[in-house]
Motif scaffolding. Structure first.
Motif: not given
Length: 194
Positions: A22-25, A32-33, A38-44, A159-163
């Motif tokens: 979820x953090x990566x997404x 900025x990608x 809704x994909x991020x919200x659903x994962x959240x 954040x991508x690295x963290x995830x």
């Protein structure tokens, strides 16, 4: 009185995957990608939120206070984050102000920094996850406070690295347990690996 045997699987990989993916997404969006969608919200809600709360509850059953506190809290972080975005759209609450979001992110950064202290007795991989997550919250707060797009974008990459390191830590725990040896090192700490 007969002692009950712990029959629960290690919930940490589930929590780490839910957090990490979820953090990566979300941070692909922050970098900025693509738009916040809704994909991020659903994962959240369902993976970052519910799955981490489930992992936290199992950690409580295993008498792991750190795991319980971390997974349950970050599960509810994801649920509150989605709430901050969705409640105003439904007309149930006013949108959060810039100062409000800065305070929200700063409090989560402080909470994460305090939990980072607990990781000093755990694996190096967990130290990296919590250290980079604290940095992420503070960078996001700074980016919103200054309204500096470059800081927000940099925070996304961080954040991508963290995830990704959370995902690595999760799969390392799964594979190391399955094979009964260190397949993927996590730099074991002074306590158990999860």
């Amino acid at each position: 009185m007969k002692e009950e045997k712990d029959s629960y699987a290690n919930p940490a990989p589930l929590g780490l995957f839910a957090f990490g993916m979820t953090t990566v997404l979300l941070n692909l969006h922050n970098a900025g990608f693509f738009e916040l969608n809704s994909m991020i919200l659903a994962m959240g809600v369902f993976y970052g939120g519910v799955a981490q709360v489930v992992a936290g509850i199992i950690e409580a059953k295993k008498n792991n206070t750190f795991g319980f506190t971390a997974f349950t809290s970050y599960g509810f972080f994801w649920l509150t984050f989605v709430g901050l975005l969705v409640l105003p759209k439904l007309g149930w609450a006013a949108p959060v102000s810039v100062n409000g979001i800065v305070a929200y992110l700063s409090m989560w950064g402080l909470f994460t920094l305090l939990l980072f202290i607990g990781t000093l007795r755990q694996s190096k991989a967990l130290q990296f996850v919590f250290g980079s997550l604290a940095l992420l919250f503070f960078l996001l707060a700074l980016g919103d406070y200054t309204e500096n797009a470059a800081i927000k974008s940099f925070a996304g990459y961080e954040g991508i690295v963290c995830g990704l390191i959370a995902i690595y830590t999760g799969i390392a725990q799964v594979l190391n347990e399955l094979f009964g040896k260190t397949v993927l090192p996590i730099g074991a700490g002074k306590q158990a690996q999860h």
